[in-house]
Design a protein around this motif. Structure first.
Motif, mmCIF file in Angstrom:
data_model
loop_
_atom_site.group_PDB
_atom_site.id
_atom_site.type_symbol
_atom_site.label_atom_id
_atom_site.label_comp_id
_atom_site.label_asym_id
_atom_site.label_seq_id
_atom_site.Cartn_x
_atom_site.Cartn_y
_atom_site.Cartn_z
ATOM 1 N N SER A 1 112.289 -24.198 -113.416
ATOM 2 C CA SER A 1 112.687 -23.152 -112.732
ATOM 3 C C SER A 1 113.879 -23.887 -111.755
ATOM 4 N N ARG A 2 113.371 -24.706 -111.190
ATOM 5 C CA ARG A 2 114.784 -25.292 -110.352
ATOM 6 C C ARG A 2 115.974 -25.986 -111.210
ATOM 7 N N ARG A 3 115.713 -26.423 -112.280
ATOM 8 C CA ARG A 3 116.843 -26.914 -113.243
ATOM 9 C C ARG A 3 117.561 -25.814 -113.756
ATOM 10 N N GLU A 4 116.922 -24.614 -114.123
ATOM 11 C CA GLU A 4 117.487 -23.365 -114.603
ATOM 12 C C GLU A 4 118.209 -22.605 -113.609
ATOM 13 N N MET A 5 117.728 -22.583 -112.538
ATOM 14 C CA MET A 5 118.467 -22.158 -111.370
ATOM 15 C C MET A 5 119.832 -22.905 -110.931
ATOM 16 N N ALA A 6 119.731 -24.059 -111.145
ATOM 17 C CA ALA A 6 120.968 -25.206 -111.136
ATOM 18 C C ALA A 6 122.269 -24.851 -112.084
ATOM 19 N N LYS A 7 121.733 -24.499 -113.115
ATOM 20 C CA LYS A 7 122.930 -24.042 -114.111
ATOM 21 C C LYS A 7 123.756 -23.055 -113.742
ATOM 22 N N PRO A 8 125.041 -23.134 -113.934
ATOM 23 C CA PRO A 8 126.025 -22.036 -113.733
ATOM 24 C C PRO A 8 125.626 -20.809 -114.412
ATOM 25 N N ALA A 9 125.861 -19.683 -113.737
ATOM 26 C CA ALA A 9 125.268 -18.262 -114.699
ATOM 27 C C ALA A 9 126.498 -18.293 -115.735
#
Length: 112
Positions: A23-31
């Motif tokens: 989740s932390r890696r996915e949230m760090a990706k740009p939307a």
């Protein structure tokens, strides 16, 4: 009662695959944008047109009051969202008007 060492909030490994690290890696990706704006679409902007009042702030002259030119957002019809959200469910069976709840204050006996 002692806790196992795995539950003592130890730092996760660099290549950890747990749900928290994922989740932390996915949230760090740009939307990702839902649609790429076309040449007609433009964001809102505001630029100072002329300075009306200047003042010294920390030994440097800075504008204190300005007249601004504001360009509102424009979104073409293709990229305009619909007024209502999409309908996610539909009526499967309509049995007519609902039967109202009538509380019974006196006990009764079934006849028959």
């Amino acid at each position: 009662m002692s806790k196992p060492t795995s539950y003592q909030r130890l730092p996760h490994a660099q290549d950890c695959d747990c749900s928290v690290c994922w989740s932390r890696r996915e949230m760090a990706k740009p939307a990702r944008s839902q649609s790429i704006p076309c040449a007609q679409c433009r964001p809102a902007s505001a630029v100072p047109k002329r300075t009306l009042q200047m003042g010294r702030v920390g030994g440097i002259w800075k504008p204190l009051l300005s007249e601004w030119k504001v360009e509102p957002t424009f979104i073409c019809e293709k990229h305009t969202r619909p007024d209502r959200p999409p309908k996610y469910w539909s009526v499967v069976l309509d049995t007519g008007r609902p039967t109202p709840y009538v509380p019974i204050h006196e006990p009764f006996e079934l006849v028959g």
